[in-house]
Design a protein around this motif. Sequence first.
Motif, PDB file in Angstrom:
ATOM      1  N   TYR A   1       0.828  -1.207   0.000  1.00 38.01           N
ATOM      2  CA  TYR A   1       0.000   0.000   0.000  1.00 38.01           C
ATOM      3  C   TYR A   1       0.865   1.260   0.000  1.00 38.01           C
ATOM      4  N   ASN A   2       2.084   1.152  -0.489  1.00 35.42           N
ATOM      5  CA  ASN A   2       2.998   2.295  -0.388  1.00 35.42           C
ATOM      6  C   ASN A   2       2.500   3.501  -1.179  1.00 35.42           C
ATOM      7  N   ASN A   3       1.750   3.302  -2.279  1.00 36.40           N
ATOM      8  CA  ASN A   3       1.206   4.457  -3.005  1.00 36.40           C
ATOM      9  C   ASN A   3       0.231   5.240  -2.130  1.00 36.40           C
ATOM     10  N   GLU A   4      -0.649   4.521  -1.424  1.00 37.80           N
ATOM     11  CA  GLU A   4      -1.624   5.184  -0.556  1.00 37.80           C
ATOM     12  C   GLU A   4      -0.937   5.864   0.636  1.00 37.80           C
ATOM     13  N   ILE A   5       0.063   5.198   1.213  1.00 38.99           N
ATOM     14  CA  ILE A   5       0.771   5.788   2.349  1.00 38.99           C
ATOM     15  C   ILE A   5       1.536   7.037   1.908  1.00 38.99           C
ATOM     16  N   ALA A   6       2.187   6.962   0.749  1.00 38.33           N
ATOM     17  CA  ALA A   6       2.901   8.137   0.231  1.00 38.33           C
ATOM     18  C   ALA A   6       1.929   9.282  -0.049  1.00 38.33           C
ATOM     19  N   ALA A   7       0.721   8.947  -0.519  1.00 38.99           N
ATOM     20  CA  ALA A   7      -0.289   9.986  -0.773  1.00 38.99           C
ATOM     21  C   ALA A   7      -0.725  10.654   0.529  1.00 38.99           C
ATOM     22  N   MET A   8      -0.790   9.899   1.619  1.00 37.25           N
ATOM     23  CA  MET A   8      -1.128  10.501   2.914  1.00 37.25           C
ATOM     24  C   MET A   8      -0.047  11.486   3.350  1.00 37.25           C
ATOM     25  N   ARG A   9       1.198  11.164   3.072  1.00 35.86           N
ATOM     26  CA  ARG A   9       2.281  12.091   3.405  1.00 35.86           C
ATOM     27  C   ARG A   9       2.146  13.375   2.581  1.00 35.86           C
ATOM     28  N   THR A  10       1.832  13.204   1.306  1.00 33.92           N
ATOM     29  CA  THR A  10       1.631  14.367   0.441  1.00 33.92           C
ATOM     30  C   THR A  10       0.456  15.208   0.913  1.00 33.92           C
ATOM     31  N   LEU A  11      -0.641  14.548   1.320  1.00 34.15           N
ATOM     32  CA  LEU A  11      -1.814  15.272   1.802  1.00 34.15           C
ATOM     33  C   LEU A  11      -1.452  16.141   3.003  1.00 34.15           C
ATOM     34  N   GLY A  12      -0.673  15.599   3.930  1.00 36.97           N
ATOM     35  CA  GLY A  12      -0.249  16.391   5.082  1.00 36.97           C
ATOM     36  C   GLY A  12       0.562  17.601   4.671  1.00 36.97           C
ATOM     37  N   ARG A  13       1.443  17.420   3.720  1.00 31.14           N
ATOM     38  CA  ARG A  13       2.260  18.546   3.249  1.00 31.14           C
ATOM     39  C   ARG A  13       1.396  19.608   2.574  1.00 31.14           C
TER      40      ARG A  13
ATOM     41  N   THR B   1       3.466  23.081   2.979  1.00 30.15           N
ATOM     42  CA  THR B   1       4.870  22.845   2.639  1.00 30.15           C
ATOM     43  C   THR B   1       5.034  22.236   1.251  1.00 30.15           C
ATOM     44  N   GLN B   2       3.916  21.967   0.582  1.00 34.32           N
ATOM     45  CA  GLN B   2       3.930  21.465  -0.796  1.00 34.32           C
ATOM     46  C   GLN B   2       2.717  22.045  -1.511  1.00 34.32           C
ATOM     47  N   SER B   3       2.889  22.390  -2.784  1.00 36.26           N
ATOM     48  CA  SER B   3       1.787  23.032  -3.507  1.00 36.26           C
ATOM     49  C   SER B   3       1.327  22.259  -4.728  1.00 36.26           C
ATOM     50  N   GLU B   4       2.125  21.314  -5.210  1.00 33.19           N
ATOM     51  CA  GLU B   4       1.765  20.572  -6.410  1.00 33.19           C
ATOM     52  C   GLU B   4       1.786  19.077  -6.123  1.00 33.19           C
ATOM     53  N   ILE B   5       0.973  18.333  -6.880  1.00 33.37           N
ATOM     54  CA  ILE B   5       0.955  16.877  -6.740  1.00 33.37           C
ATOM     55  C   ILE B   5       1.056  16.240  -8.122  1.00 33.37           C
ATOM     56  N   SER B   6       1.523  15.012  -8.147  1.00 32.97           N
ATOM     57  CA  SER B   6       1.671  14.287  -9.408  1.00 32.97           C
ATOM     58  C   SER B   6       0.327  13.705  -9.837  1.00 32.97           C
ATOM     59  N   GLN B   7       0.272  13.265 -11.068  1.00 28.73           N
ATOM     60  CA  GLN B   7      -0.953  12.645 -11.567  1.00 28.73           C
ATOM     61  C   GLN B   7      -1.263  11.365 -10.792  1.00 28.73           C
ATOM     62  N   GLN B   8      -0.228  10.600 -10.468  1.00 25.65           N
ATOM     63  CA  GLN B   8      -0.452   9.373  -9.699  1.00 25.65           C
ATOM     64  C   GLN B   8      -1.042   9.685  -8.332  1.00 25.65           C
ATOM     65  N   GLU B   9      -0.522  10.725  -7.666  1.00 23.56           N
ATOM     66  CA  GLU B   9      -1.053  11.100  -6.360  1.00 23.56           C
ATOM     67  C   GLU B   9      -2.493  11.579  -6.475  1.00 23.56           C
ATOM     68  N   ARG B  10      -2.796  12.304  -7.524  1.00 23.24           N
ATOM     69  CA  ARG B  10      -4.168  12.762  -7.730  1.00 23.24           C
ATOM     70  C   ARG B  10      -5.111  11.566  -7.894  1.00 23.24           C
ATOM     71  N   GLU B  11      -4.674  10.579  -8.656  1.00 23.64           N
ATOM     72  CA  GLU B  11      -5.493   9.379  -8.851  1.00 23.64           C
ATOM     73  C   GLU B  11      -5.664   8.609  -7.545  1.00 23.64           C
ATOM     74  N   THR B  12      -4.611   8.574  -6.737  1.00 24.40           N
ATOM     75  CA  THR B  12      -4.707   7.888  -5.450  1.00 24.40           C
ATOM     76  C   THR B  12      -5.666   8.616  -4.520  1.00 24.40           C
ATOM     77  N   PHE B  13      -5.617   9.951  -4.505  1.00 22.13           N
ATOM     78  CA  PHE B  13      -6.579  10.731  -3.721  1.00 22.13           C
ATOM     79  C   PHE B  13      -8.009  10.388  -4.135  1.00 22.13           C
ATOM     80  N   ASP B  14      -8.253  10.357  -5.441  1.00 26.71           N
ATOM     81  CA  ASP B  14      -9.597  10.054  -5.942  1.00 26.71           C
ATOM     82  C   ASP B  14     -10.029   8.656  -5.519  1.00 26.71           C
ATOM     83  N   SER B  15      -9.099   7.716  -5.584  1.00 25.00           N
ATOM     84  CA  SER B  15      -9.419   6.337  -5.207  1.00 25.00           C
ATOM     85  C   SER B  15      -9.757   6.230  -3.730  1.00 25.00           C
TER      86      SER B  15
END
Length: 433
Positions: A360-372, A377-391
Amino acid sequence: MEDKIQQLRDEARELYIAQCEDAPDDQDVPVAEYAPALLLIDVDRRRSDPGLVPDEVWHRVRRRRFRMEIEVTADELTKLTSVPQWVRRQISDYGYGVMTLPLLEIVLFPRGRRQLSWTERRIRDALRLWTYALFPSLSDYVTGGSKHNEAEVYRWLAEHAPNLSALAKNSHAGRKNGGTTGQAGDQEEHPELWTYIPALMDEGRKLSMHFPDEPHPRSGEDLRWKVKSISDSYIRRLATRDPKIRDLAMMRTHVIDTLAKAKRISEQVMAERVPLMADYGPAMGQLLNLRAHHTLKNPDQYGKRVLALASKVLRSQMHEAYVQPPTLPPADRLSARDLATLAFLCDVDPYVMCAGHMLYNNEIAAMRTLGRLLRGTQSEISQQERETFDSLSTVRRNRHEAGRPIETEVEQIAEAFTELPEMLLFELHQVEG
């Protein structure tokens, strides 16, 4: 087969090391991305049931950078020394088993007294900050707003935050004066909490955090006021106190307890890693081209010195504090939701201290991005992260079929994805807007 597994591990480790050497910061190289995944299938059961392995398992294994699918008979399985007993039990129960081969994070340990790692410090500070921030709102819920019944709060935490209690008993603050303060609270239950929690909050008072859409971080009483406003807006949105308000209190208590568990486990993992890494490097060098698993499987072919080196390598790679097999008690292993919580709140890669749940590393990495994103501390996300958020936003409870545990883990992460921002960081107008 054992040699092929070891070759896969070696290839993954070489690329991981190369990426760490090229990266400006080791934290930029996710451990889980390089850890190989093995899917072991009972070949006899698969012949009678071609759909034995669920589609979601195939999907998650095949998206791994390093992977191997192995069909084995029961007799062949007994000869694979790299497959632990708990994976063999999975194969017996389901007809297949999945395991990831741990990669040790590249860490340089200076001589002398061990210093806390970056991950340990982040978790420690998060525990301090959130204990300080949430204690007043928990007190209001537990005592009904009474200012004179603090003992009830400590009873609540002792019951619902067992990892916090365990940490308090092992801490210097919790043991201070035998766990007593010299005040009236000494006569109450759980004296270790009476001394440990104030010590935590005193440190948390000095820390600060950015809330979403705010230009400056908050600390001290300003931080507590913000958390109170979030609590008040959440309560206003609900028509009744129970059960949803209790859910809010339970979730926030669980956040503190998760951070306490992670603090204890991270310190244990890193403390064990110091001597293990001291053994691992020299042992690998002295084994040369010999494979540790192959050597231990054929003890009659090698001398005591070689067998001892192979044991050091295997012990370093598979020590339980890091691997955290499901045979360990729940208090000593981190769930998928726990990892999601740490990634979100602490901005850490939780896989440096836990080799579980790597599918589940994609989902866990997306949670880290969400916190940022929410902390600014972060303003942009990748397409993969966007898809993971939607999922994650569309996952529904009880969607998984009986006997298929993959989706249960995804649901835990999806709950954290939904609940943590709402119950910790957002006021009503932001939730509804």
